[in-house]
Motif scaffolding. Sequence first.
Motif, PDB file in Angstrom:
ATOM      1  N   VAL A 150       4.199   5.277   6.560  1.00  0.00           N
ATOM      2  CA  VAL A 150       4.825   6.278   5.464  1.00  0.00           C
ATOM      3  C   VAL A 150       5.251   4.374   5.591  1.00  0.00           C
ATOM      4  N   GLY A 151       6.014   3.771   6.458  1.00  0.00           N
ATOM      5  CA  GLY A 151       6.849   2.825   6.686  1.00  0.00           C
ATOM      6  C   GLY A 151       5.495   1.611   5.684  1.00  0.00           C
ATOM      7  N   CYS A 152       4.958   2.396   6.814  1.00  0.00           N
ATOM      8  CA  CYS A 152       4.054   0.249   6.719  1.00  0.00           C
ATOM      9  C   CYS A 152       3.101   0.681   5.880  1.00  0.00           C
ATOM     10  N   LEU A 207       4.696  -0.893   2.723  1.00  0.00           N
ATOM     11  CA  LEU A 207       4.942  -2.046   3.089  1.00  0.00           C
ATOM     12  C   LEU A 207       3.587  -3.046   2.502  1.00  0.00           C
ATOM     13  N   ILE A 208       2.982  -1.928   2.550  1.00  0.00           N
ATOM     14  CA  ILE A 208       1.207  -3.361   2.456  1.00  0.00           C
ATOM     15  C   ILE A 208       1.153  -2.952   1.185  1.00  0.00           C
ATOM     16  N   PHE A 209       1.640  -1.988   0.050  1.00  0.00           N
ATOM     17  CA  PHE A 209       1.072  -1.629  -1.414  1.00  0.00           C
ATOM     18  C   PHE A 209       2.152  -2.289  -2.390  1.00  0.00           C
ATOM     19  N   ILE A 210       3.585  -2.617  -1.024  1.00  0.00           N
ATOM     20  CA  ILE A 210       4.646  -3.277  -2.040  1.00  0.00           C
ATOM     21  C   ILE A 210       3.770  -4.734  -2.112  1.00  0.00           C
ATOM     22  N   SER A 211       3.442  -5.399  -1.221  1.00  0.00           N
ATOM     23  CA  SER A 211       3.448  -6.509  -0.687  1.00  0.00           C
ATOM     24  C   SER A 211       2.531  -7.175  -1.656  1.00  0.00           C
ATOM     25  N   LYS A 212       1.647  -6.188  -1.322  1.00  0.00           N
ATOM     26  CA  LYS A 212       0.212  -6.656  -2.432  1.00  0.00           C
ATOM     27  C   LYS A 212       0.541  -6.814  -3.815  1.00  0.00           C
ATOM     28  N   GLY A 213       1.359  -5.485  -4.595  1.00  0.00           N
ATOM     29  CA  GLY A 213       1.711  -5.322  -6.250  1.00  0.00           C
ATOM     30  C   GLY A 213       2.888  -7.065  -6.263  1.00  0.00           C
TER      31      GLY A 213
END
Length: 71
Positions: free
Chosen positions: A45-47, A50-56
């Motif tokens: 869930v953390g990974c 991190l991926i979705f937040i960084s993409k946003g």
Amino acid sequence: MKNWHWIALGILLIASLILEFTYLADYASHWWNHVPAFYALLGGVGCAALIFISKGLGKIFILSDEDYYDA
């Protein structure tokens, strides 16, 4: 990295392992230690977060319009 960096990293690793398995080994007092595969799920869930937040954030702050230099 320099040799003393590796030595310091190794000392910190050994010290943290010793502390984890001796002094800080009070595993029965936390509710999440009774959930099967909790740390694997937390890591997944953390990974994903991190991926979705960084993409946003990348779409908001990094990407620019196609005519950015023409304007």
